[in-house]
Design a protein around this motif. Structure first.
Motif, PDB file in Angstrom:
ATOM      1  N   TYR A 112      -8.603 -46.115  60.270  1.00  0.00           N
ATOM      2  CA  TYR A 112      -8.124 -44.876  60.891  1.00  0.00           C
ATOM      3  C   TYR A 112      -6.616 -44.962  61.175  1.00  0.00           C
ATOM      4  CZ  TYR A 112     -12.491 -42.328  61.484  1.00  0.00           C
ATOM      5  OH  TYR A 112     -13.624 -41.603  61.250  1.00  0.00           O
ATOM      6  N   ALA A 113      -6.139 -46.147  61.540  1.00  0.00           N
ATOM      7  CA  ALA A 113      -4.702 -46.302  61.798  1.00  0.00           C
ATOM      8  C   ALA A 113      -3.910 -46.074  60.521  1.00  0.00           C
ATOM      9  CB  ALA A 113      -4.436 -47.703  62.361  1.00  0.00           C
ATOM     10  N   GLN A 114      -4.414 -46.606  59.393  1.00  0.00           N
ATOM     11  CA  GLN A 114      -3.732 -46.396  58.112  1.00  0.00           C
ATOM     12  C   GLN A 114      -3.796 -44.921  57.709  1.00  0.00           C
ATOM     13  OE1 GLN A 114      -5.814 -49.125  55.556  1.00  0.00           O
ATOM     14  NE2 GLN A 114      -4.537 -50.890  56.158  1.00  0.00           N
ATOM     15  N   LEU A 115      -4.960 -44.282  57.993  1.00  0.00           N
ATOM     16  CA  LEU A 115      -5.106 -42.859  57.674  1.00  0.00           C
ATOM     17  C   LEU A 115      -4.114 -42.027  58.468  1.00  0.00           C
ATOM     18  CD1 LEU A 115      -6.733 -40.712  56.092  1.00  0.00           C
ATOM     19  CD2 LEU A 115      -8.317 -40.641  58.042  1.00  0.00           C
ATOM     20  N   LEU A 116      -3.953 -42.385  59.759  1.00  0.00           N
ATOM     21  CA  LEU A 116      -3.003 -41.662  60.592  1.00  0.00           C
ATOM     22  C   LEU A 116      -1.577 -41.842  60.097  1.00  0.00           C
ATOM     23  CD1 LEU A 116      -4.326 -42.304  64.229  1.00  0.00           C
ATOM     24  CD2 LEU A 116      -4.171 -40.112  63.051  1.00  0.00           C
ATOM     25  N   SER A 117      -1.244 -43.035  59.652  1.00  0.00           N
ATOM     26  CA  SER A 117       0.124 -43.286  59.195  1.00  0.00           C
ATOM     27  C   SER A 117       0.436 -42.507  57.923  1.00  0.00           C
ATOM     28  CB  SER A 117       0.328 -44.787  58.957  1.00  0.00           C
ATOM     29  OG  SER A 117      -0.486 -45.225  57.879  1.00  0.00           O
ATOM     30  N   ARG A 118      -0.627 -42.224  57.113  1.00  0.00           N
ATOM     31  CA  ARG A 118      -0.392 -41.505  55.864  1.00  0.00           C
ATOM     32  C   ARG A 118      -0.444 -39.988  56.049  1.00  0.00           C
ATOM     33  NH1 ARG A 118      -4.197 -45.225  53.770  1.00  0.00           N
ATOM     34  NH2 ARG A 118      -5.682 -43.491  53.585  1.00  0.00           N
ATOM     35  N   ARG A 119      -1.488 -39.506  56.790  1.00  0.00           N
ATOM     36  CA  ARG A 119      -1.684 -38.049  56.836  1.00  0.00           C
ATOM     37  C   ARG A 119      -1.809 -37.499  58.241  1.00  0.00           C
ATOM     38  NH1 ARG A 119      -6.571 -36.452  53.144  1.00  0.00           N
ATOM     39  NH2 ARG A 119      -7.614 -37.930  54.551  1.00  0.00           N
TER      40      ARG A 119
END
Length: 415
Positions: free
Chosen positions: A217-224
């Motif tokens: 989820y942290a990576q998802l937040l950083s991307r989108r």
């Protein structure tokens, strides 16, 4: 020496009876009493031999001449030979006091002693040889099992092979008991080691899942996540939920380790303790119905750690409320030499195969359902450890569709 003394006394008695005989006759008389390997002398006060040297061998006459008026018995070493001598004063034919000296060279004794030495040497050899052989065999019999035990221990230490000692066809002596104890210890160590590996593996797996979700989820937040409120809210809630679950898991693992340590014991009123727990849960889970059933006339005094006992009841009540929608009953009873606390729910119940594993660490009846409710699979394992630390027992009775009853059996402690 006793024999020579008796012989001398007999000779003196004979001389006394024949005191009037001639010198030649007296010499013949003394010669009749001559020892086989000795000599007879009659010594006057000038240390002269009155009768001449009476001996069967010239070497026997070399014994020193000594005049004495006292009786003596002695053994002297002379010319590399032991000689027994008896010396006594007597009244001679002329009325004067003389010394009669009777000696016997201990030739037979020396020969006998030499023979005895040979006999002792050979008999000692006959005794010692079998003794040495028997000692060698006995030492092998005793040391072989010990050596085998040592080698097995070294193998287990170096290779972690959990080898046991073969005790078949062994005599049941103290070494056998030691080997049996060693095998039991190996079984216990192996079981605990395997449980530890399973625990570490399961803990790693359980922690890996929420960490991976949080990371995803942290990576998802950083991307989108920027400019996407719905994704931001979803990710934040998921991260918060997984963080809570991970915190709960860590806290329960720490509790599991903590409860294996010795705790301070206190005198507890179990009825009052359960009333406090019941009130706490009634407020927290209102309007759920939680009933405490206890005989008001009976004293329920027990010794233990209140925090630990509360923790066990919390675990059982939390599970009962989590996996059932109906009322929950708490019952306190005194039976024989134990106190029984039971928690009953009327939920879906447990299958028989699940009842056999329900107290194992990380075991879950329905893993998907437990993830939804936030369970870690450690609660009942913690309860079991606490109860068993008081030499007690925790059991479950359940039937599919009718609910479950968890019972805590606590032995009465000395007050």
């Amino acid at each position: 020496m006793d024999q020579l003394t008796t012989h001398t006394d007999t000779l003196i008695e004979t001389i006394g009876k024949n005191s009037s005989v001639s010198r030649e006759e007296m010499s013949d008389l003394l010669t009749a009493y001559l020892p086989t390997n000795g000599m007879i002398r009659v010594i006057d006060e000038n240390e002269n031999d009155v009768t001449g040297k009476l001996a069967k061998s010239q070497e026997y006459t070399d014994v020193p001449i000594e005049y004495t008026t006292t009786e003596r018995r002695e053994v002297i070493s002379f010319n590399q030979m032991d000689v027994a001598i008896v010396t006594k004063p007597i009244i001679w034919q002329n009325g004067k006091i003389v010394t009669i000296q009777v000696s016997d060279h201990l030739i037979h004794m020396n020969e006998t002693m030499q023979t005895l030495r040979y006999v002792l040497f050979f008999s000692s050899a006959i005794i010692l040889i079998p003794t040495i052989i028997a000692s060698f065999l006995l030492s092998r019999f005793l040391l072989n099992p010990i050596q085998k035990l040592k080698e097995t221990m070294q193998t287990n230490i170096s290779k972690r092979d959990w080898q046991k000692i073969d005790i078949e066809n062994r005599s049941k002596d103290e070494l056998y008991e030691m080997e049996v104890t060693f095998n039991e210890m190996i079984d216990s160590l192996k079981e605990n080691y395997e449980k530890q590996e399973i625990f570490v593996s399961n803990a790693s797996h359980e922690l890996k899942t929420p960490i991976q979700i949080i990371k995803s989820y942290a990576q998802l937040l950083s991307r989108r996540g920027e400019g996407n409120p719905e994704l931001l809210q979803e990710s934040t809630e998921a991260i918060d939920s997984e963080a809570d679950r991970m915190q709960n898991l860590v806290e329960q693992m720490l509790a599991l380790a903590k409860n294996q340590q010795e705790q301070v014991m206190e005198t507890l009123d179990m009825r009052e303790l359960l009333q406090q727990v019941t009130i706490t849960f009634q407020k927290a889970y209102a309007p759920r119905e939680i009933n405490l059933l206890v005989d008001e006339k009976t004293k329920y005094v027990w010794q233990g750690n209140p925090d630990q006992i509360k923790q066990v009841i919390y675990i059982l009540l939390t599970n009962a409320l989590k996996y059932s929608e109906k009322e929950v009953h708490i019952r306190l009873q005194q039976q024989n030499d134990e106190m029984i606390v039971s928690v009953q729910d009327f939920g879906e119940g447990l299958a028989e195969q699940d009842q056999q594993h329900i107290f194992e660490r990380f075991y879950r009846v329905d893993r998907a359902r437990n993830r939804e409710t936030g369970g870690t699979g450690l609660g009942l394992a913690i309860a079991k450890v606490i109860v068993e630390s008081y030499q007690g027992e925790i059991t479950v009775q359940s039937k599919i569709g009718e609910g479950s009853i968890f019972r805590i059996h606590l032995p009465n402690m000395d007050q």
